[in-house]
Design a protein around this motif. Structure first.
Motif, PDB file in Angstrom:
ATOM      1  N   GLN A  97      32.987  38.965  39.865  1.00 21.29           N
ATOM      2  CA  GLN A  97      33.770  38.095  40.748  1.00 21.29           C
ATOM      3  C   GLN A  97      33.343  38.247  42.202  1.00 21.29           C
ATOM      4  O   GLN A  97      33.331  37.267  42.956  1.00 21.29           O
ATOM      5  N   SER A  98      32.966  39.440  42.609  1.00 22.02           N
ATOM      6  CA  SER A  98      32.514  39.647  43.983  1.00 22.02           C
ATOM      7  C   SER A  98      31.205  38.915  44.246  1.00 22.02           C
ATOM      8  O   SER A  98      31.004  38.345  45.322  1.00 22.02           O
ATOM      9  N   SER A 101      31.928  35.376  44.747  1.00 21.98           N
ATOM     10  CA  SER A 101      32.653  35.138  45.990  1.00 21.98           C
ATOM     11  C   SER A 101      31.781  35.351  47.224  1.00 21.98           C
ATOM     12  O   SER A 101      32.297  35.604  48.308  1.00 21.98           O
ATOM     13  N   ASN A 103      29.543  37.753  47.996  1.00 22.86           N
ATOM     14  CA  ASN A 103      29.363  39.114  48.479  1.00 22.86           C
ATOM     15  C   ASN A 103      28.087  39.708  47.904  1.00 22.86           C
ATOM     16  O   ASN A 103      27.522  39.200  46.925  1.00 22.86           O
ATOM     17  N   GLU A 118      30.577  42.584  52.283  1.00 19.47           N
ATOM     18  CA  GLU A 118      30.814  41.181  52.641  1.00 19.47           C
ATOM     19  C   GLU A 118      29.786  40.754  53.683  1.00 19.47           C
ATOM     20  O   GLU A 118      29.853  41.144  54.853  1.00 19.47           O
ATOM     21  N   LYS A 120      28.758  37.194  53.881  1.00 19.27           N
ATOM     22  CA  LYS A 120      28.734  35.761  53.608  1.00 19.27           C
ATOM     23  C   LYS A 120      27.958  35.041  54.714  1.00 19.27           C
ATOM     24  O   LYS A 120      28.121  35.335  55.895  1.00 19.27           O
ATOM     25  N   THR A 169      45.179  33.454  44.690  1.00 21.91           N
ATOM     26  CA  THR A 169      44.014  32.843  44.061  1.00 21.91           C
ATOM     27  C   THR A 169      44.464  31.934  42.924  1.00 21.91           C
ATOM     28  O   THR A 169      45.206  32.361  42.041  1.00 21.91           O
ATOM     29  N   SER A 174      37.356  27.853  39.608  1.00 21.80           N
ATOM     30  CA  SER A 174      37.022  27.777  41.034  1.00 21.80           C
ATOM     31  C   SER A 174      37.430  29.019  41.818  1.00 21.80           C
ATOM     32  O   SER A 174      36.834  29.326  42.854  1.00 21.80           O
ATOM     33  N   LYS A 175      38.453  29.754  41.345  1.00 20.29           N
ATOM     34  CA  LYS A 175      38.957  30.938  42.060  1.00 20.29           C
ATOM     35  C   LYS A 175      39.216  30.599  43.534  1.00 20.29           C
ATOM     36  O   LYS A 175      38.768  31.283  44.451  1.00 20.29           O
ATOM     37  N   THR A 176      39.938  29.530  43.750  1.00 18.72           N
ATOM     38  CA  THR A 176      40.182  29.040  45.106  1.00 18.72           C
ATOM     39  C   THR A 176      41.245  29.891  45.796  1.00 18.72           C
ATOM     40  O   THR A 176      42.292  30.193  45.212  1.00 18.72           O
ATOM     41  N   THR A 177      40.972  30.240  47.037  1.00 17.59           N
ATOM     42  CA  THR A 177      41.929  31.012  47.825  1.00 17.59           C
ATOM     43  C   THR A 177      42.948  30.072  48.463  1.00 17.59           C
ATOM     44  O   THR A 177      42.580  29.133  49.171  1.00 17.59           O
ATOM     45  N   ASP A 251      41.150  26.757  50.411  1.00 18.91           N
ATOM     46  CA  ASP A 251      39.735  26.921  50.758  1.00 18.91           C
ATOM     47  C   ASP A 251      38.933  25.733  50.249  1.00 18.91           C
ATOM     48  O   ASP A 251      39.129  25.264  49.129  1.00 18.91           O
TER      49      ASP A 251
END
Length: 499
Positions: A97-98, A101, A103, A118, A120, A169, A174-177, A251
């Motif tokens: 997952q990282s 995202s 990372n 991090e 990005k 989340t 999509s794991k949208t924040t 997000d």
């Protein structure tokens, strides 16, 4: 996770099989530590990765006394590299997952945990002027698709520790924040808790915009009227938070949801609060008058010319009758066709490329309207009525509220063609009953007029002077009502009132 670098690499390669943008970089640092960096190309700032992370490890010698360090996490503890945000995990699911995202995951041989850094660095749009909520005065900045940029724009305007932002989340793919923003001690606790509960109950695969959230958490899904305000302006979000409301960021979208929402917010523009109150009040009245005109003008014309022609002066009636002579359709069919054509031209102008869209819609309306009148298909008064209605419908600052009034015109036309003014009266009563029964997160939709709250009418039908709006709109709460102390009215009596 395993303490074998090769085994962890094999697991990740199986997880990201057929992903062309996954990058595996093996590095030997300080001459004796084997490290694997895993990240997605295009989502990571590779320049910072090389200069901040790899350069100190590969080209510089370790500090005296640190030669025995054998893992990456120990290096980070000794602050050998300047990465702002890092954390350690021991589960492969967190590692995957990282990476997704944006990372960088750092694995080292002989260690069963991974370091997540991090870094990005994907491309993003800069802060620009709002496209859908332009103003004459006021800030010229709008939200972007990056949620961190959006929350920072609001933080710049509300520099207080009372501004809280909670992250959730949503979306299995999509794991949208999603960020819920409110001011602690000002926003009503029951509304905040209700927003949390409704968002956490959402189960879906992808969330690409705030509307994906809006349709799950609104109170009345089948009404035409929006129950949440959508905006791309940070100043509107900041002022709404100060008025006990809650903002929902998603997000990947430049639009933020504000709730609860009232019917009267459709007539309020950001310019109302940057211009003098006299100008703002006059413009607000103009908006209300034109919105009412856009809803009732076509149906009133159809009802009067079809059923109640005795209400018109004789000369005016003769002029309309002579203009309609030879038109083969009843007034209601004529109005329905013209309204349908006008809406089609408006949508065509919006969807076409920006340089040609407005020209096509304007020229199309002029050419088709003139040709239809000359051919005797429609009458000239009907073209005037439909044109005035279309212009009046464009004055609503909120696009979603404008859409509601545009859709209501068609049933109003049908009812006026069937029952005349009596039908319009009954439809208006039904519409008012519907509006009074609507709520947005427990707040009546027509508040503070229905139910009446006299102390909160200074920013509804009028925009009172700023120095006279002493209290915050309650929204059902009685805490922290004071906003602007009394005695600040400018003029000769200012000092006396202050004393």
């Amino acid at each position: 996770m395993s303490d074998s670098l090769e085994k962890n690499e094999l697991i990740l390669k199986n997880k990201f099989q057929s992903c062309y943008d996954i990058v595996f970089r093996k590095v030997l640092i300080f001459g004796h530590i084997h490290v694997l960096l895993v990240y997605l190309d295009g989502l990571v700032d590779t320049r910072a990765l090389d200069t901040v992370l790899l350069k100190p490890w590969m080209l510089e010698a370790p500090r005296p006394g640190l030669e025995e360090i054998s893992s990456v996490d120990l290096m980070l503890e000794q602050q050998l590299v300047s990465i702002a945000k890092t954390k350690t995990t021991e589960t492969m699911s967190d590692v995957v997952q990282s990476i997704l995202s944006a990372n960088v995951v750092i694995l080292s041989d002989g260690v069963s945990n991974a370091v997540i850094a991090e870094l990005k660095g994907f491309e993003q749009r800069a802060v620009e002027e709002p496209a859908s909520e332009t103003t004459i005065r006021g800030p010229r900045e709008a939200f972007t698709e990056n949620i961190n940029v959006n929350t920072s724009l609001v933080r710049r305007k509300i520099q207080s520790t009372a501004l809280k932002m909670e992250s959730i989340t949503v979306g299995s793919l999509s794991k949208t924040t999603i960020v819920i923003a409110y001011i602690e001690g000002i926003a009503k606790d029951s509304i905040i808790e209700e927003v949390r509960k409704r968002i956490r109950h959402i189960q879906m695969d992808t969330v690409l915009d705030g509307n994906f959230i809006e349709e799950f958490i609104e109170d009345h899904p089948f009404t035409l009227f929006p129950q949440m305000q959508s905006t791309e302006r940070p100043d509107i979000v900041a002022s709404s938070l100060a008025e006990r409301r809650v903002a929902v960021f998603a997000d990947g979208t430049p639009f933020v949801l504000i709730l609860p929402c009232s019917f009267w917010s459709a007539f309020q523009s950001a310019d109302d609060f940057y211009e003098r109150f006299i100008y703002a009040t006059l413009i607000r009245w103009l908006r209300m008058l034109l919105v009412i005109t856009s809803l009732f003008l076509p149906s009133m014309y159809v009802a009067i010319t079809t059923f109640h022609s005795q209400l018109l002066p004789t000369n005016f009636l003769l002029s309309i009758t002579s203009a309609r002579e030879g038109v083969p359709f009843p007034a209601v069919i004529e109005a329905f066709m013209m309204e349908f054509l006008f809406e089609g031209l408006r949508e065509a102008g919006i969807r076409m490329p920006r340089p040609t869209g407005p020209a096509v819609s304007i020229v199309g309306a002029l050419v088709i309207g003139q040709a239809a009148v000359q051919a005797g298909i429609v009458s000239a008064p009907m073209v005037i009525v439909v044109s005035l209605t279309g212009i009046a419908s464009l004055i609503t600052p909120r696009y979603s509220m404008g859409m509601a009034f545009r859709m209501l015109r068609f049933p109003m036309l049908i009812i006026s063609g069937m029952f005349g003014l009596y039908g319009i009266t009954m439809a208006t009563i039904f519409l008012l009953i519907h509006l009074t029964n609507l709520e947005s997160f427990g707040v009546p939709y027509l508040s503070p007029i229905a139910p009446l709250a006299k102390t909160e009418l200074k920013d509804v039908l009028i925009r009172a002077p700023r120095w006279s709006m002493h209290t915050i709109p309650s929204s059902g709460s009685a805490r922290n009502r004071l906003r602007i102390p009394k005695g600040q009215q400018p003029g000769g009596n200012q000092g006396d009132e202050a004393r």
